[in-house]
Design a protein around this motif. Structure first.
Motif, mmCIF file in Angstrom:
data_model
loop_
_atom_site.group_PDB
_atom_site.id
_atom_site.type_symbol
_atom_site.label_atom_id
_atom_site.label_comp_id
_atom_site.label_asym_id
_atom_site.label_seq_id
_atom_site.Cartn_x
_atom_site.Cartn_y
_atom_site.Cartn_z
ATOM 1 N N ILE A 1 50.531 60.229 52.183
ATOM 2 C CA ILE A 1 51.586 59.238 51.985
ATOM 3 C C ILE A 1 51.326 57.975 52.795
ATOM 4 O O ILE A 1 51.690 56.869 52.375
ATOM 5 C CB ILE A 1 52.967 59.849 52.350
ATOM 6 C CG1 ILE A 1 54.087 58.914 51.923
ATOM 7 C CG2 ILE A 1 53.041 60.171 53.820
ATOM 8 C CD1 ILE A 1 54.141 58.634 50.453
ATOM 9 N N VAL B 1 62.077 61.349 53.579
ATOM 10 C CA VAL B 1 61.105 62.433 53.479
ATOM 11 C C VAL B 1 61.856 63.757 53.497
ATOM 12 O O VAL B 1 62.992 63.847 54.005
ATOM 13 C CB VAL B 1 60.084 62.349 54.644
ATOM 14 C CG1 VAL B 1 60.757 62.630 55.980
ATOM 15 C CG2 VAL B 1 58.924 63.305 54.420
ATOM 16 N N ILE C 1 60.235 61.972 49.634
ATOM 17 C CA ILE C 1 58.818 62.323 49.658
ATOM 18 C C ILE C 1 58.668 63.791 50.078
ATOM 19 O O ILE C 1 59.145 64.176 51.155
ATOM 20 C CB ILE C 1 58.047 61.413 50.628
ATOM 21 C CG1 ILE C 1 58.239 59.942 50.250
ATOM 22 C CG2 ILE C 1 56.569 61.772 50.650
ATOM 23 C CD1 ILE C 1 57.751 59.588 48.879
#
Length: 474
Positions: free
Chosen positions: A456, A316, A448
């Motif tokens: 998500i 992420v 991400i």
């Protein structure tokens, strides 16, 4: 002859004659040299005698001749182009009067020369009036019908061509390899069956834009979710393309010929909708169902295995906050991550998937917080890797843990411990294969972004459940 040019130079010093000609296309005057002109070092030729392509301008604005340029435009070298006369107007006379004055033609005389000879030297053009019926050719009803049918056929071919080039699910319905490539389903029939099961509730689901406009859920207008230019099944296809191939929202907007904001709203809407619908499926199998479908390799070694557990992480974007950065940082991946616990049955089906947690959480903590302990029954066995030190947690549920043996202070494994390690590794590897299926949704290949943090978790859960529609793991 000096070919220098300048604003004060003239042809044929001391002066050009008044005899000049003008070329309207070149827009240049041509001068004659006087007969008594003598060529000397002081003789100058003006720019009118050079081609425009032979004259260049410097950066300071001064005009300069190109290398090798010579004067070539003179009255004796270029003759003026004579103006072409226009076409003669033909005398238009009344056709009926000329026919009356002309002598009768024999039935065998049909040549144009004979007609011109009779009517005289003048070429007679018949006077056409819009008042007569012969001016416009009228078509019969049958001819009009045939023309209309040809036009309809042409338009139908154009529609078929455009439809075949449109990026939609129907375009790939006959190619199972492309269906698997864009959606992850093994064939079109499986995808259509899943959508058919979802369609009754999908037609009445609430749009994300409606949820944004209304704070209270009671005031939400529960009209059918629709997009004016996209069918409901193509919206489902758009979501699958997004998660399967990781296509950007701008790319999807171009492919489906809609705006990027519409793509964003469709993705959020379907992520929440599928999370609710697929999340309601009974993934956790009963003890009897697991015993019935258990492979022989488990029956011979660990017949009481209920679930095989393992954790996985997705990268992420690094947050700017130092607190969030320390919470999401994973020492195992050396990056900020989200972490999830995944469990499969002995036959390879996904039976449990937890929510996403920050990457710093341990395997034991995520097992305790995920809620999987509440699903276990007395006598169950949980197979996991060495990092899952959850034996104390399982004892409270009267379950046991199956993990490879530790080396400890012995210095080497015994023969039985080596065989047990190989046996567990050979069976536990299937959970790695199941996680790889989830990671084949290439949205998780990239880092991400934080603006996807709100959805998500839903996307991760949906992708994990969708892998069960791909058929047996082994």
């Amino acid at each position: 002859m000096d070919t220098s040019i300048g604003g004060t130079y003239h042809c044929c010093v001391p002066k050009c004659t008044n005899d000049s000609r003008y070329d309207p296309e070149r827009k240049i005057s041509f001068h004659k040299f006087p007969k008594d002109a003598s060529i000397s070092d002081a003789t100058r030729v003006c720019s009118s005698h050079f081609l425009t392509t032979e004259i260049q301008k410097t950066l300071t604005g001064k005009r300069k001749l190109t290398q090798g340029a010579v004067p070539s435009l003179f009255a004796w070298s270029i003759s003026a182009t004579p103006k072409r006369p226009g076409p003669r107007r033909r005398l238009v006379e009344n056709f009926d009067d000329n026919i009356a004055k002309a002598p009768k033609l024999s039935c065998t005389s049909t040549s144009p020369d004979a007609e011109n000879q009779i009517l005289g030297e003048k070429i007679v053009t018949p006077f056409v009036s819009n008042d007569h019926d012969y001016v416009v050719q009228t078509l019969s009803t049958e001819e009009k019908l045939q023309a209309a049918l040809k036009e309809v056929e042409l338009l139908q071919n154009q529609v078929t061509t455009l439809s075949s080039n449109t990026f939609c699910l129907n375009r790939f319905s006959t190619d199972n390899s492309l269906i698997n490539f864009y959606t992850g389903f093994i064939n079109y029939e499986t995808l259509k069956s899943v959508f058919t099961a979802l369609q009754p509730t999908a037609t009445t689901m609430v749009r994300w834009s409606q949820m944004q406009r209304h704070v209270n859920k009671e005031n939400v207008n529960e009209n059918a979710f629709h997009c004016e230019t996209l069918l409901l099944i193509d919206q489902f296809f758009l979501f699958l393309c997004r998660v399967r191939q990781g296509l950007s929202e701008q790319d999807l907007a171009v492919r489906f010929n809609i705006s990027q904001s519409s793509v964003s709203r469709i993705l959020i809407t379907w992520a929440n909708y599928l999370y609710c619908m697929l999340g309601s499926l009974p993934l956790w199998s009963s003890r009897a169902a697991i015993d019935e479908s258990m492979p022989q390799s488990f029956k011979d070694t660990y017949p009481k295995t209920r679930v095989i557990l393992d954790c996985t992480e997705i990268r992420v974007q690094t947050p700017s906050s130092k607190v969030l950065n320390s919470e999401t940082y994973s020492s195992y991946k050396s990056h900020t991550t989200f972490k999830s616990l995944v469990g499969i049955t002995p036959n390879g089906a996904i039976s449990f998937v937890s929510s996403l947690y920050t990457g710093s959480i341990s395997d034991k903590a995520i097992t305790e917080k995920s809620g999987i302990l509440d699903l276990l029954e007395p006598g169950d066995e949980v197979m996991a890797d060495k990092g899952f030190l959850i034996n104390d947690l399982l004892k409270t549920k009267q379950a046991s843990l199956v993990i490879p043996p530790f080396l400890g202070q012995k210095g080497k494994f015994s023969k039985d411990e080596v065989e047990k390690t190989h046996e567990i590794a050979r069976l536990r590897i299937h959970v790695e294969r199941a996680i790889r299926r989830i990671k084949e949704y290439h949205l998780f290949d990239k880092v991400i972004p934080l603006n996807m943090a709100s959805s998500i978790n839903q996307i991760w859960t949906v992708c994990a459940i969708l892998t069960n529609f791909r058929g047996p793991l082994f």
